[in-house]
Design a protein around this motif. Sequence first.
Motif, PDB file in Angstrom:
ATOM      1  N   PHE A   1       0.831  -1.205   0.000  1.00  0.00           N
ATOM      2  CA  PHE A   1       0.000   0.000   0.000  1.00  0.00           C
ATOM      3  C   PHE A   1       0.865   1.255   0.000  1.00  0.00           C
ATOM      4  O   PHE A   1       0.709   2.145  -0.843  1.00  0.00           O
ATOM      5  CB  PHE A   1      -0.906  -0.024   1.231  1.00  0.00           C
ATOM      6  CG  PHE A   1      -1.997   1.008   1.180  1.00  0.00           C
ATOM      7  CD1 PHE A   1      -3.226   0.688   0.641  1.00  0.00           C
ATOM      8  CD2 PHE A   1      -1.795   2.272   1.666  1.00  0.00           C
ATOM      9  CE1 PHE A   1      -4.220   1.624   0.577  1.00  0.00           C
ATOM     10  CE2 PHE A   1      -2.786   3.215   1.609  1.00  0.00           C
ATOM     11  CZ  PHE A   1      -4.010   2.884   1.065  1.00  0.00           C
ATOM     12  N   GLN A   2       1.821   1.308   0.933  1.00  0.00           N
ATOM     13  CA  GLN A   2       2.671   2.486   1.046  1.00  0.00           C
ATOM     14  C   GLN A   2       3.492   2.682  -0.223  1.00  0.00           C
ATOM     15  O   GLN A   2       3.625   3.799  -0.727  1.00  0.00           O
ATOM     16  CB  GLN A   2       3.604   2.352   2.248  1.00  0.00           C
ATOM     17  CG  GLN A   2       2.918   2.454   3.592  1.00  0.00           C
ATOM     18  CD  GLN A   2       2.421   1.116   4.101  1.00  0.00           C
ATOM     19  OE1 GLN A   2       2.259   0.175   3.339  1.00  0.00           O
ATOM     20  NE2 GLN A   2       2.170   1.035   5.390  1.00  0.00           N
TER      21      GLN A   2
ATOM     22  N   VAL B   1      -1.280  -5.491  -4.369  1.00  0.00           N
ATOM     23  CA  VAL B   1      -1.778  -4.319  -3.643  1.00  0.00           C
ATOM     24  C   VAL B   1      -1.112  -3.059  -4.180  1.00  0.00           C
ATOM     25  O   VAL B   1      -1.768  -2.044  -4.467  1.00  0.00           O
ATOM     26  CB  VAL B   1      -1.502  -4.469  -2.131  1.00  0.00           C
ATOM     27  CG1 VAL B   1      -1.868  -3.198  -1.405  1.00  0.00           C
ATOM     28  CG2 VAL B   1      -2.262  -5.644  -1.561  1.00  0.00           C
ATOM     29  N   CYS B   2       0.223  -3.128  -4.357  1.00  0.00           N
ATOM     30  CA  CYS B   2       0.984  -1.962  -4.814  1.00  0.00           C
ATOM     31  C   CYS B   2       0.473  -1.487  -6.167  1.00  0.00           C
ATOM     32  O   CYS B   2       0.214  -0.299  -6.367  1.00  0.00           O
ATOM     33  CB  CYS B   2       2.461  -2.338  -4.899  1.00  0.00           C
ATOM     34  SG  CYS B   2       3.476  -1.105  -5.686  1.00  0.00           S
TER      35      CYS B   2
ATOM     36  N   THR C   1      -7.268  -8.369   3.410  1.00  0.00           N
ATOM     37  CA  THR C   1      -6.481  -7.487   2.546  1.00  0.00           C
ATOM     38  C   THR C   1      -6.979  -7.571   1.116  1.00  0.00           C
ATOM     39  O   THR C   1      -7.003  -6.570   0.400  1.00  0.00           O
ATOM     40  CB  THR C   1      -5.007  -7.852   2.645  1.00  0.00           C
ATOM     41  OG1 THR C   1      -4.651  -7.935   4.027  1.00  0.00           O
ATOM     42  CG2 THR C   1      -4.145  -6.798   1.996  1.00  0.00           C
ATOM     43  N   LEU C   2      -7.399  -8.779   0.693  1.00  0.00           N
ATOM     44  CA  LEU C   2      -7.998  -8.893  -0.642  1.00  0.00           C
ATOM     45  C   LEU C   2      -9.236  -8.005  -0.723  1.00  0.00           C
ATOM     46  O   LEU C   2      -9.457  -7.297  -1.709  1.00  0.00           O
ATOM     47  CB  LEU C   2      -8.367 -10.345  -0.936  1.00  0.00           C
ATOM     48  CG  LEU C   2      -9.078 -10.600  -2.269  1.00  0.00           C
ATOM     49  CD1 LEU C   2      -8.200 -10.142  -3.425  1.00  0.00           C
ATOM     50  CD2 LEU C   2      -9.427 -12.056  -2.438  1.00  0.00           C
ATOM     51  N   GLY C   3     -10.052  -8.029   0.356  1.00  0.00           N
ATOM     52  CA  GLY C   3     -11.231  -7.171   0.392  1.00  0.00           C
ATOM     53  C   GLY C   3     -10.859  -5.703   0.315  1.00  0.00           C
ATOM     54  O   GLY C   3     -11.473  -4.938  -0.435  1.00  0.00           O
ATOM     55  N   GLU C   4      -9.818  -5.320   1.062  1.00  0.00           N
ATOM     56  CA  GLU C   4      -9.393  -3.916   1.036  1.00  0.00           C
ATOM     57  C   GLU C   4      -8.940  -3.513  -0.360  1.00  0.00           C
ATOM     58  O   GLU C   4      -9.291  -2.429  -0.853  1.00  0.00           O
ATOM     59  CB  GLU C   4      -8.238  -3.702   2.017  1.00  0.00           C
ATOM     60  CG  GLU C   4      -8.682  -3.549   3.444  1.00  0.00           C
ATOM     61  CD  GLU C   4      -7.552  -3.802   4.418  1.00  0.00           C
ATOM     62  OE1 GLU C   4      -6.386  -3.623   4.029  1.00  0.00           O
ATOM     63  OE2 GLU C   4      -7.842  -4.187   5.559  1.00  0.00           O
ATOM     64  N   THR C   5      -8.151  -4.390  -0.985  1.00  0.00           N
ATOM     65  CA  THR C   5      -7.686  -4.075  -2.339  1.00  0.00           C
ATOM     66  C   THR C   5      -8.876  -3.905  -3.275  1.00  0.00           C
ATOM     67  O   THR C   5      -8.903  -3.009  -4.119  1.00  0.00           O
ATOM     68  CB  THR C   5      -6.774  -5.196  -2.841  1.00  0.00           C
ATOM     69  OG1 THR C   5      -5.869  -5.546  -1.805  1.00  0.00           O
ATOM     70  CG2 THR C   5      -6.002  -4.760  -4.052  1.00  0.00           C
TER      71      THR C   5
ATOM     72  N   VAL D   1     -10.393  -0.513  -2.703  1.00  0.00           N
ATOM     73  CA  VAL D   1      -9.614   0.536  -3.378  1.00  0.00           C
ATOM     74  C   VAL D   1      -9.919   0.530  -4.865  1.00  0.00           C
ATOM     75  O   VAL D   1     -10.153   1.575  -5.488  1.00  0.00           O
ATOM     76  CB  VAL D   1      -8.109   0.316  -3.115  1.00  0.00           C
ATOM     77  CG1 VAL D   1      -7.286   1.259  -3.958  1.00  0.00           C
ATOM     78  CG2 VAL D   1      -7.799   0.527  -1.659  1.00  0.00           C
ATOM     79  N   PHE D   2      -9.945  -0.680  -5.445  1.00  0.00           N
ATOM     80  CA  PHE D   2     -10.243  -0.808  -6.877  1.00  0.00           C
ATOM     81  C   PHE D   2     -11.633  -0.250  -7.182  1.00  0.00           C
ATOM     82  O   PHE D   2     -11.827   0.483  -8.159  1.00  0.00           O
ATOM     83  CB  PHE D   2     -10.159  -2.282  -7.273  1.00  0.00           C
ATOM     84  CG  PHE D   2     -10.754  -2.579  -8.613  1.00  0.00           C
ATOM     85  CD1 PHE D   2     -10.073  -2.229  -9.762  1.00  0.00           C
ATOM     86  CD2 PHE D   2     -11.979  -3.198  -8.716  1.00  0.00           C
ATOM     87  CE1 PHE D   2     -10.616  -2.494 -11.000  1.00  0.00           C
ATOM     88  CE2 PHE D   2     -12.529  -3.465  -9.952  1.00  0.00           C
ATOM     89  CZ  PHE D   2     -11.838  -3.115 -11.096  1.00  0.00           C
ATOM     90  N   THR D   3     -12.609  -0.588  -6.320  1.00  0.00           N
ATOM     91  CA  THR D   3     -13.970  -0.116  -6.551  1.00  0.00           C
ATOM     92  C   THR D   3     -14.043   1.405  -6.472  1.00  0.00           C
ATOM     93  O   THR D   3     -14.744   2.042  -7.270  1.00  0.00           O
ATOM     94  CB  THR D   3     -14.915  -0.729  -5.511  1.00  0.00           C
ATOM     95  OG1 THR D   3     -14.607  -2.104  -5.372  1.00  0.00           O
ATOM     96  CG2 THR D   3     -16.353  -0.576  -5.945  1.00  0.00           C
ATOM     97  N   ALA D   4     -13.290   1.976  -5.516  1.00  0.00           N
ATOM     98  CA  ALA D   4     -13.272   3.437  -5.412  1.00  0.00           C
ATOM     99  C   ALA D   4     -12.754   4.048  -6.701  1.00  0.00           C
ATOM    100  O   ALA D   4     -13.352   4.993  -7.251  1.00  0.00           O
ATOM    101  CB  ALA D   4     -12.395   3.857  -4.224  1.00  0.00           C
TER     102      ALA D   4
END
Lengths: 143, 171
Positions: free
Chosen positions: A37-38, A118-119, B140-144, B147-150
């Motif tokens: 992320f960072q 993620v990156c 973390t997959l959900g978070e990613t 972010v993608f959806t945003a």
Amino acid sequence: MRNYLVLRVVAKIMIPFMLLYALYVQFHGDYGPGGGFQAGVIIAAAIIFYAIVFGLATARRVVPDWLVETCLAAGVLIYAGVGLVGILLGGNFLDYFVLDRDPVAGQHRGIFWVEAGVCVTVAGVMLKIFYMFAGRRREDDDA
Amino acid sequence: MMAVVTVAIAVQGNLFAVVVLGSIYSFLMATALVALDAVDVAMTEASVGAGISTVLLLGALHLVRGEEQKPRGRPWLPLAASVVMAGVLVYGTFGLPGFSDAGAPIHQHVVPRYLNDAVRETGVPNVVTAVLASYRGYDTLGETTVVFTAGAGVIALLRRRRRDRRDGDVR
């Protein structure tokens, strides 16, 4: 801001180091603070810096829209792909133990690719949002 | 110091100053997080909160006027609501275990296992990374995905708008 010599030179000196630092944060995330992320945010920040100093059009030539949009989706696909590879190799979804003969090495490999995903997504999203905002401003100025 | 910045944000009418103060607040927050030994979170706060969101807010500021509009009525009801909410939250903190109390419930459940076994099981010395990417991989997959959806949402909103305008120009 293209006409400010000092800004231009400083930007040219700093941006490679910013990208290098992003890579450090990405690949050293296993040992020190940081991670995907960072690193993604720092990559996006470096390119946004470039866009602010050299103009949005130049930045769009260096990092075109199709690349950013591909990154957006590719990161999630890499992440989910790691999970699916786990299933194919006989584990559960997002099971890293099966990615290598040695379970610990498998964990390492899984975490590496997940962080890479993620990156890529984060860098893509941040850049895309910036492009969208900055692009609208320019159109409004034209209008 | 953060309280001073907050009051300054509330009092300040110039939106440019508010954005800059918000950035300063983020940096102070990052410093506080470093003091709490949460370096990963501090890094995220400094880069996202103080960096990217400041740039985005400045970009948005370019589209609107730089001065805050005078509120229509006296904001007594929102003020009362925030005071009550703050009171409830402060009351809630009395029920929390003491600061850095090793016997707190949150340190009893899975934390000992993570701290003791993470290096052996994953070979990753940074336990934050190990938890984030391995033990809590689903989250973390959900978070990613969030972010993608945003990002996809922003694309959908702003791009349609642009196409509408172009259609309007043609007509």
